[in-house]
Design a protein around this motif. Sequence first.
Motif, mmCIF file in Angstrom:
data_model
loop_
_atom_site.group_PDB
_atom_site.id
_atom_site.type_symbol
_atom_site.label_atom_id
_atom_site.label_comp_id
_atom_site.label_asym_id
_atom_site.label_seq_id
_atom_site.Cartn_x
_atom_site.Cartn_y
_atom_site.Cartn_z
ATOM 1 N N ALA A 1 6.295 0.570 1.307
ATOM 2 C CA ALA A 1 6.507 -0.826 0.896
ATOM 3 C C ALA A 1 7.613 -1.473 1.715
ATOM 4 C CB ALA A 1 6.846 -0.880 -0.595
ATOM 5 N N ASP B 1 -1.174 0.934 -3.459
ATOM 6 C CA ASP B 1 -1.200 1.371 -4.849
ATOM 7 C C ASP B 1 -2.476 2.143 -5.158
ATOM 8 O OD1 ASP B 1 -0.149 1.235 -7.659
ATOM 9 O OD2 ASP B 1 -2.091 0.255 -7.935
ATOM 10 N N SER C 1 -0.083 -3.996 0.025
ATOM 11 C CA SER C 1 0.514 -3.386 -1.172
ATOM 12 C C SER C 1 -0.555 -2.940 -2.164
ATOM 13 C CB SER C 1 1.470 -4.376 -1.849
ATOM 14 O OG SER C 1 2.541 -4.711 -1.000
ATOM 15 N N ARG D 1 7.216 -4.766 4.501
ATOM 16 C CA ARG D 1 8.032 -5.983 4.508
ATOM 17 C C ARG D 1 8.777 -6.180 5.827
ATOM 18 N NH1 ARG D 1 6.979 -4.603 -0.462
ATOM 19 N NH2 ARG D 1 6.926 -6.176 -2.113
ATOM 20 N N ARG E 1 5.818 5.904 -1.504
ATOM 21 C CA ARG E 1 5.323 4.553 -1.782
ATOM 22 C C ARG E 1 6.405 3.517 -1.517
ATOM 23 N NH1 ARG E 1 5.636 0.410 -4.618
ATOM 24 N NH2 ARG E 1 7.462 1.257 -5.687
ATOM 25 N N ARG E 2 7.625 3.820 -1.922
ATOM 26 C CA ARG E 2 8.736 2.877 -1.729
ATOM 27 C C ARG E 2 9.039 2.683 -0.236
ATOM 28 N NH1 ARG E 2 12.689 1.114 -5.254
ATOM 29 N NH2 ARG E 2 11.926 2.551 -6.836
#
Length: 451
Positions: free
Chosen positions: A123, A110, A106, A127, A119-120
């Motif tokens: 991410a 960034d 992460s 996960r 980016r979302r």
Amino acid sequence: MELQQAQTQSLSQRQLYSVELLRLSTLELDAYVRELAQENPVIEVEDPAPAPQTEGPDDLLGRLRWLEDNDSQNWFYQRLSDDELDPLARIGTGGGLEETLVSFLSRQLDRLKPEEELRRLVAYLIRCLDDDGYLRIPLAELSRQGEIPLGRLEQALDLLKTLEPAGVGAADLSQCLELQLERIGETGPALAIVKEHIGLLARRHYRAIASRLGITVDQVEEALRTIRELDPRPGAVFQRMEQIHYPQPDLVVEEQGGRLAVRSLREKCPPFRVSRYYRNLLAQSEDKEVRDYLNEKLRQAENVLWAAQQRESTLVRCAQVIVERQADFFKFGPEKLLPLRMGTVAQELGLHESTVSRAVREKYVQCSRGLFPLGYFFSRSVGAGEEDSPSVAAARKLLLRLIEGEDKTKPLSDQQLCEHMVREGCAISRRTVAKYRGELGVPSAAGRKVR
């Protein structure tokens, strides 16, 4: 000027929390919530003391600013030096900060500063990685579950694969090694071997590889030396060191009207609540900065609350199917444990196998026969895929019972144990008996004989 209408699908923060919370054990979830409560005043883990009525808006604004400045959830959104990106420099430091694969990736993400939607999505994929750094869930499945365009997920995965350590985001071992070789600029036989002949390499069929690639066996062995320098589990360095802990049951199996039912043992789930005091303050405050801050924290609390509820629901549903499939175990004991695969449970619930895997990870069920991890109930068959064949765990249990009940002056040979097991309905070969006996740490008949 031109007016255009377009429909886009974005990954919600709820889905990110749902993926993250599902794989946490009960102890990890409690620790997660308590840590979150330190940075989010809206979250109440325990009954709070009555809020002071004398606190004015200015005092509250100062306190909220302090909380915002010290918000640890945003620690990886800082500019980082190259040294800080080294996981080995952070693991086991005196400050007690424990690096994880998720936080390490992460922070790199960034630093790249991609556009927000990308980016979302990255991410989200981070996960979904397993502990080894693999993305074993097909993108098509993630696209269907999250209602996300497949093309956007492919872009996100391409970006994820550029992060360190090399190999993260791979779907399998072959792709993992391929990514690492490409990262170091390898274009020779080693790359061709991991892409096309990983099966032959695992079986050490070097001559077959050499024949198919049109190279010599010496060249194959040279390529093998390069491959051996790669890391087949790039995420493993971030796995937590095993800690001694006493497992606590998450669920209990009870008989209700002749049927086995699963009940959650969590007295309160989710393990926190949203503060009524701050809800009221949000409704009453006219200060824009206060309202913006509280709105952000309230959204975070509600998203985590929803994800925790989903986690509990998924866990109970998975456990109920497991219990129904393994009903004979709960009635008659471990020798009646049947072979069961996560894919079977996933199919029955309409979930992906990886979701079941995360749901049962480090979760425990209490029953009349003791405390068992949910993963215990998944076992392959000793037969060639027959559904009614005993599981490997049941076969080992039966073997141990036969050995414990034998005449120690005339212990049973592996062949005799094999014959006894066949009569008990567990048809395995003498070689398999010897294998299971060795895995159980039981000596041969000669070593067990008492004179």
